[in-house]
Design an enzyme around this catalytic site. Structure first.
Site, PDB file in Angstrom:
ATOM      1  N   SER A 221      44.891  37.060  34.754  1.00 35.38           N
ATOM      2  CA  SER A 221      46.260  36.980  34.239  1.00 35.38           C
ATOM      3  C   SER A 221      46.726  35.769  33.306  1.00 35.38           C
ATOM      4  O   SER A 221      45.712  34.850  33.785  1.00 35.38           O
ATOM      5  CB  SER A 221      47.202  36.925  35.647  1.00 35.38           C
ATOM      6  OG  SER A 221      48.655  36.468  35.250  1.00 35.38           O
TER       7      SER A 221
ATOM      8  N   TYR B 104      48.316  32.381  42.989  1.00 35.60           N
ATOM      9  CA  TYR B 104      47.671  33.629  42.118  1.00 35.60           C
ATOM     10  C   TYR B 104      46.926  33.385  40.865  1.00 35.60           C
ATOM     11  O   TYR B 104      46.034  33.530  40.647  1.00 35.60           O
ATOM     12  CB  TYR B 104      49.103  34.197  41.659  1.00 35.60           C
ATOM     13  CG  TYR B 104      48.948  35.509  40.816  1.00 35.60           C
ATOM     14  CD1 TYR B 104      48.702  36.777  41.218  1.00 35.60           C
ATOM     15  CD2 TYR B 104      49.180  35.480  39.259  1.00 35.60           C
ATOM     16  CE1 TYR B 104      48.750  37.857  40.451  1.00 35.60           C
ATOM     17  CE2 TYR B 104      49.239  36.432  38.650  1.00 35.60           C
ATOM     18  CZ  TYR B 104      49.033  37.534  39.066  1.00 35.60           C
ATOM     19  OH  TYR B 104      48.923  38.754  38.222  1.00 35.60           O
TER      20      TYR B 104
ATOM     21  N   LYS C 198      42.988  34.151  39.893  1.00 32.21           N
ATOM     22  CA  LYS C 198      42.933  34.760  38.692  1.00 32.21           C
ATOM     23  C   LYS C 198      41.837  34.046  37.888  1.00 32.21           C
ATOM     24  O   LYS C 198      41.120  34.555  36.921  1.00 32.21           O
ATOM     25  CB  LYS C 198      44.062  35.227  37.924  1.00 32.21           C
ATOM     26  CG  LYS C 198      45.055  36.041  38.807  1.00 32.21           C
ATOM     27  CD  LYS C 198      44.459  37.489  38.806  1.00 32.21           C
ATOM     28  CE  LYS C 198      45.253  38.519  39.114  1.00 32.21           C
ATOM     29  NZ  LYS C 198      44.670  39.735  39.671  1.00 32.21           N
TER      30      LYS C 198
HETATM   31  P1  NAD Z   1      51.700  46.715  41.361  1.00 34.77           P
HETATM   32  O1  NAD Z   1      52.071  45.741  42.848  1.00 34.77           O
HETATM   33  O2  NAD Z   1      52.261  47.813  40.973  1.00 34.77           O
HETATM   34  O3  NAD Z   1      50.127  47.166  41.873  1.00 34.77           O
HETATM   35  C1  NAD Z   1      49.274  46.467  42.866  1.00 34.77           C
HETATM   36  C2  NAD Z   1      48.799  47.687  43.800  1.00 34.77           C
HETATM   37  O4  NAD Z   1      47.683  47.097  44.719  1.00 34.77           O
HETATM   38  C3  NAD Z   1      49.569  48.278  44.829  1.00 34.77           C
HETATM   39  O5  NAD Z   1      49.838  49.660  44.635  1.00 34.77           O
HETATM   40  C4  NAD Z   1      49.268  47.720  46.299  1.00 34.77           C
HETATM   41  O6  NAD Z   1      49.810  48.562  47.159  1.00 34.77           O
HETATM   42  C5  NAD Z   1      47.924  47.551  45.879  1.00 34.77           C
HETATM   43  N1  NAD Z   1      47.475  46.431  46.909  1.00 34.77           N
HETATM   44  C6  NAD Z   1      47.923  45.488  47.210  1.00 34.77           C
HETATM   45  N2  NAD Z   1      46.993  44.766  48.210  1.00 34.77           N
HETATM   46  C7  NAD Z   1      45.823  45.627  48.344  1.00 34.77           C
HETATM   47  C8  NAD Z   1      44.840  45.614  49.140  1.00 34.77           C
HETATM   48  N3  NAD Z   1      44.424  44.452  49.883  1.00 34.77           N
HETATM   49  N4  NAD Z   1      44.069  46.811  49.344  1.00 34.77           N
HETATM   50  C9  NAD Z   1      44.025  47.351  48.275  1.00 34.77           C
HETATM   51  N5  NAD Z   1      45.169  47.945  47.618  1.00 34.77           N
HETATM   52  C10 NAD Z   1      46.084  46.707  47.572  1.00 34.77           C
HETATM   53  O7  NAD Z   1      51.369  45.744  40.574  1.00 34.77           O
HETATM   54  P2  NAD Z   1      50.420  45.792  38.794  1.00 34.77           P
HETATM   55  O8  NAD Z   1      51.411  44.986  38.129  1.00 34.77           O
HETATM   56  O9  NAD Z   1      50.189  47.304  38.649  1.00 34.77           O
HETATM   57  O10 NAD Z   1      49.242  44.946  39.159  1.00 34.77           O
HETATM   58  C11 NAD Z   1      47.820  45.185  39.183  1.00 34.77           C
HETATM   59  C12 NAD Z   1      46.860  44.098  38.953  1.00 34.77           C
HETATM   60  O11 NAD Z   1      47.240  43.592  37.458  1.00 34.77           O
HETATM   61  C13 NAD Z   1      46.957  42.943  39.884  1.00 34.77           C
HETATM   62  O12 NAD Z   1      46.251  42.424  40.218  1.00 34.77           O
HETATM   63  C14 NAD Z   1      48.023  42.115  39.258  1.00 34.77           C
HETATM   64  O13 NAD Z   1      47.542  40.857  39.587  1.00 34.77           O
HETATM   65  C15 NAD Z   1      47.453  42.341  37.818  1.00 34.77           C
HETATM   66  N6  NAD Z   1      48.460  41.911  36.632  1.00 34.77           N
HETATM   67  C16 NAD Z   1      49.490  42.421  36.359  1.00 34.77           C
HETATM   68  C17 NAD Z   1      50.602  42.047  35.244  1.00 34.77           C
HETATM   69  C18 NAD Z   1      51.589  42.646  34.938  1.00 34.77           C
HETATM   70  O14 NAD Z   1      52.304  42.576  33.816  1.00 34.77           O
HETATM   71  N7  NAD Z   1      52.070  43.819  35.635  1.00 34.77           N
HETATM   72  C19 NAD Z   1      50.190  40.943  34.539  1.00 34.77           C
HETATM   73  C20 NAD Z   1      48.695  40.205  35.046  1.00 34.77           C
HETATM   74  C21 NAD Z   1      48.024  40.635  35.898  1.00 34.77           C
END
Ligand code: NAD
Length: 307
Positions: free
Chosen positions: A156, A169, A173
């Site tokens: 991230s 976080y 990351k």
């Molecule tokens: P989200 O909350 O929609 O998805 C995260 C998923 O991970 C959820 O479905 C949740 O149930 C699952 N999860 C959480 N803890 C878990 C565990 N211990 N075991 C198994 N599953 C688990 O969020 P997202 O935005 O789709 O995020 C996905 C990834 O992308 C994450 O790692 C997040 O940090 C990263 N990210 C997202 C963004 C963004 O702009 N959305 C930016 C940078 C990084």
């Protein structure tokens, strides 16, 4: 590039963690569309990592099957070694092997560092950093033995550049990038490539950020997944590479080292000497793409000593 080296994933087996919603769901749908058999892992908790519900993974499996693909659900948490091993085992049990691991599961516990509770710090690390370590470790020897593996981490901007309120976080990351760099060196000889995406997308994790509806559509998480599917394929020939992906824009993020200065190390080096040269040391206009450390500018400076 040989003709049979393809972006298709027919015959490949993938695990996507946290694939019940957001980015992970889109990655799983696209990997399946490209021909991979997919383990859809999600424990189905809330955005801050509380609770669990098998419906999240089940729904995505049903979507993949309805589109003619092949998938199985898995409801284990990535956050313990034992459960992460079960996630990888479910791929081997259902489909006989594991070729692709997308470490995507994540939670948030945002708070400024001064107000933060270190318990949150540790839980965020447990999911993002240790979850990535545990899942990758469980798949690693299998991938190396079969001489094929594609491991994708999800970093991230909070880790690569920082973000207010995301010290837990962001450091988890960034920590995984050190793991990526080392594993890339260890896996390369066995065609096990380890890369990362740094995504941006509107998901339940980000909320709608108060932006208008037309722009919201541009931040569809589906726009990130083509990078993941490419990194998962035989066409991918890079390792230790961070791909940024948001709203249809893609780039590569990398460390740069400045040309810096080389003092004579046979003589004492003083704080004043460093101070007088600091502008040169700090001058990013002298940097060019190279890896940090011994392959980069540090090596070039060392070379001048032995020349
Ligand atoms: P989200 O909350 O929609 O998805 C995260 C998923 O991970 C959820 O479905 C949740 O149930 C699952 N999860 C959480 N803890 C878990 C565990 N211990 N075991 C198994 N599953 C688990 O969020 P997202 O935005 O789709 O995020 C996905 C990834 O992308 C994450 O790692 C997040 O940090 C990263 N990210 C997202 C963004 C963004 O702009 N959305 C930016 C940078 C990084």
């Amino acid at each position: 590039m040989e003709n049979d080296v393809t972006t298709r994933l027919d015959g490949k087996v993938a695990v996507v963690t946290g694939a019940g919603s957001g980015l992970g769901r889109q990655h799983a749908l696209l990997l399946a569309k490209q021909g991979a058999k997919v383990v859809v892992n999600d424990l189905g908790g809330s955005v801050n990592g509380v609770g669990g519900d098998s419906a999240a993974a089940d729904k995505v499996v049903a979507e993949i099957k309805a589109a003619g693909g092949d998938a199985v659900p898995n409801y284990e948490s990535v956050a313990t070694q034992e459960s992460a091993e079960k996630i990888i085992k479910s791929a081997v049990d259902a489909f006989g092997k594991i070729d692709i691991l997308v470490n995507n599961a994540g939670i948030l516990r945002d708070k400024s560092f001064g107000k933060s509770d270190l318990k949150d710090f540790s839980e965020v690390f447990q999911v993002h950093y240790w979850g990535t370590v545990y899942c990758t470790k469980a798949a690693w020897n299998l991938m190396n033995e079969q001489k094929y593996g594609r491991v994708i981490f999800t970093t991230s901007i909070a880790g690569t550049s920082g973000n207010f309120g995301q010290s837990n976080y962001g450091s988890a990351k960034a920590g995984m990038l050190g793991l990526m760099n080392c594993l890339a060196i260890e896996g390369r000889k066995n065609n096990v490539l380890v890369n990362a995406i740094s995504p941006g997308a509107l998901t339940r994790m980000t909320g709608n950020l108060g932006i208008d509806e037309s722009f919201m559509k541009k931040l569809d998480p589906a726009f990130v997944s083509p990078a993941v599917a490419w990194l998962a394929s035989e066409r991918c020939d890079v390792t230790a590479t961070i791909i940024t992906a948001a709203a249809g824009g893609f780039g590569r993020l990398h460390y740069f080292e400045t040309k810096g200065v080389q003092f004579d190390p046979s003589k004492p080096i003083t704080v004043d000497m460093f101070d007088q040269q600091f502008d040169k040391i700090n001058d990013l206009s002298t940097a060019d793409p190279s890896t940090a450390g011994t392959e980069g500018k540090t090596q070039e400076r060392l070379d001048t000593l032995s020349a």
